[in-house]
Design an enzyme around this catalytic site. Sequence first.
Site, PDB file in Angstrom:
ATOM      1  CG  ASP A  92      51.778  36.058  86.842  1.00 13.49           C
ATOM      2  OD1 ASP A  92      51.501  37.022  86.114  1.00 13.49           O
ATOM      3  OD2 ASP A  92      52.911  35.570  86.902  1.00 13.49           O
ATOM      4  CG  ASP A 271      52.124  28.026  87.268  1.00 10.00           C
ATOM      5  OD1 ASP A 271      53.100  28.679  86.848  1.00 10.00           O
ATOM      6  OD2 ASP A 271      51.700  28.136  88.439  1.00 10.00           O
TER       7      ASP A 271
END
Length: 376
Positions: A92, A271
């Site tokens: 990320d 996720d």
Amino acid sequence: MNFKLHYKDALSKARSGTITTDHGEIPTPIFMPVGTAGTVKSVAQKDLENEVDARIILGNTYHLYLRPGIDLLENIGGLHQFISWDRPILTDSGGYQVYSLSDNRKISEKGVKFRSHIDGSLHLFTPENAMDIQRSIGADIIMAFDECTPYPCDYNYAKRSMHMTHRWLKRCVTQFNSTEPKYNYSQALFPIVQGSTYSDLRKESAEAIASFDMPGNAIGGLSVGEPHELLYQHTEEVCNILPESKPRYLMGVGTPANILECISLGVDMFDCVMPTRNARNGMLFTSEGIVNIKNKKWEKDFSPIDSLGVTSSDLRYSKAYLRHLIMSKEMLGAQISSIHNLAFYMWLVKSAREKIEEGVFDQWKNKMVKKLVQRL
């Protein structure tokens, strides 16, 4: 990176496919264990491969940037080399961590100034250096820098934030396209849809990021406290707009039931920290429902953790033994629980793929969701 769509369910928008990266293939739908600082908590890499069969894991740009630091990662040749992991990795951009540091950051058009949670030192993330940092980390899939808005969120703030995220995306793409991977494999950039829980903003954002024609697209800013009904509503709205030919990644979601419902809406990638975080506190996800292993009812239960035996660990360890470990605060308890929960999540998405390909996903999903939310 490329994505090949294999099957579509007749009664829902669920689909199965394959993402191909230089570090291997990822069958979809897929769940990605969260390895925040270069480790999936309580789980060794060999267990991620052999027990869990994780096809891809996550790294966190904010945490890896602060510690161990980008210079060290560059010296060894990237995160894959540092953690001895030869399967795909996604990072990320740090946007979510910046969101969670609301008392220690300042957002401007340039980027985000924030103080380290480790030592209080001052740092700046911009769209440009978020790309450079992720180049150095070396993930196969990297995320655009965005602002994740809280829930609830004022409409005008959500709109301003969304447009800034779109402007940041343009800068991310420019920087990404003007640089090369630092190691001998390719990287793919995914933009992120924002817009809080406002349908018009979600649709506008989905159209805007789809126009960049990147290899995949992500949906952010959900699973931040909003009711499940809003999660499903806005996920469906966005999936109806994002191109079918590219993987769709719903960030930070969620429970097993959430995952099945969102697969049915057209999501391919998930996720969440839940399987490992909850495992360390004694919450187990199973094919029959949710087990709080601390409850006294399991004290003399010598049956496997899951009746389906979704991991080889389940065949070795009983509920009674795991309860003993958790109650005794033994580290092995967190390890077994984490491996079990991750393996269960992987079993769940693998079963979803199989049911999609058999043409019976919707019926199976409806039965499974009822079981998955039960407290045993």
